[in-house]
Write a protein that holds these residues in place. Sequence first.
Motif, PDB file in Angstrom:
ATOM      1  N   LEU A  24     -18.481  35.781  10.651  1.00  0.00           N
ATOM      2  CA  LEU A  24     -17.820  37.102   9.671  1.00  0.00           C
ATOM      3  C   LEU A  24     -16.428  37.283   9.621  1.00  0.00           C
ATOM      4  O   LEU A  24     -15.689  37.498   8.677  1.00  0.00           O
ATOM      5  CB  LEU A  24     -18.808  38.047  10.034  1.00  0.00           C
ATOM      6  N   TRP A  82     -13.796  37.187   6.792  1.00  0.00           N
ATOM      7  CA  TRP A  82     -13.066  38.199   6.187  1.00  0.00           C
ATOM      8  C   TRP A  82     -11.618  38.020   6.449  1.00  0.00           C
ATOM      9  O   TRP A  82     -10.729  38.404   5.665  1.00  0.00           O
ATOM     10  CB  TRP A  82     -13.576  39.643   7.088  1.00  0.00           C
ATOM     11  N   SER A 118     -19.126  33.344   1.595  1.00  0.00           N
ATOM     12  CA  SER A 118     -19.828  34.570   2.006  1.00  0.00           C
ATOM     13  C   SER A 118     -20.989  34.690   1.319  1.00  0.00           C
ATOM     14  O   SER A 118     -22.237  35.078   2.014  1.00  0.00           O
ATOM     15  CB  SER A 118     -18.995  35.862   1.991  1.00  0.00           C
TER      16      SER A 118
END
Length: 96
Positions: free
Chosen positions: A5, A9, A43
């Motif tokens: 993650l 990001w 994502s």
Amino acid sequence: MNFFLFVIWFMFFSGLFVFCSMRSHLLLTLLSLEFLSMCLYISMFSFLFTYNFSYYFLLVYLVFVVCEGVLGLGILISMIRSHGNDYISGLSILGW
């Protein structure tokens, strides 16, 4: 999972930074938009994979991403043919 993650990001915000900072060439702006759309694709894929949802939405998303890319390249080609370069600063919205 947290590292994955973080990487997603980081990729998204670095693409957003490049999109906001590259104001001179249209080609670099289009490439950063494609990078942002691929980060969103990764994502969404990880979200759908985690919760065992169907992947049909990803196919629709990829169709729209391809259409956006083709439209951007068409604008780039018409701009290069009419102005001779892809500098965004050479465009004048007001026609001055």
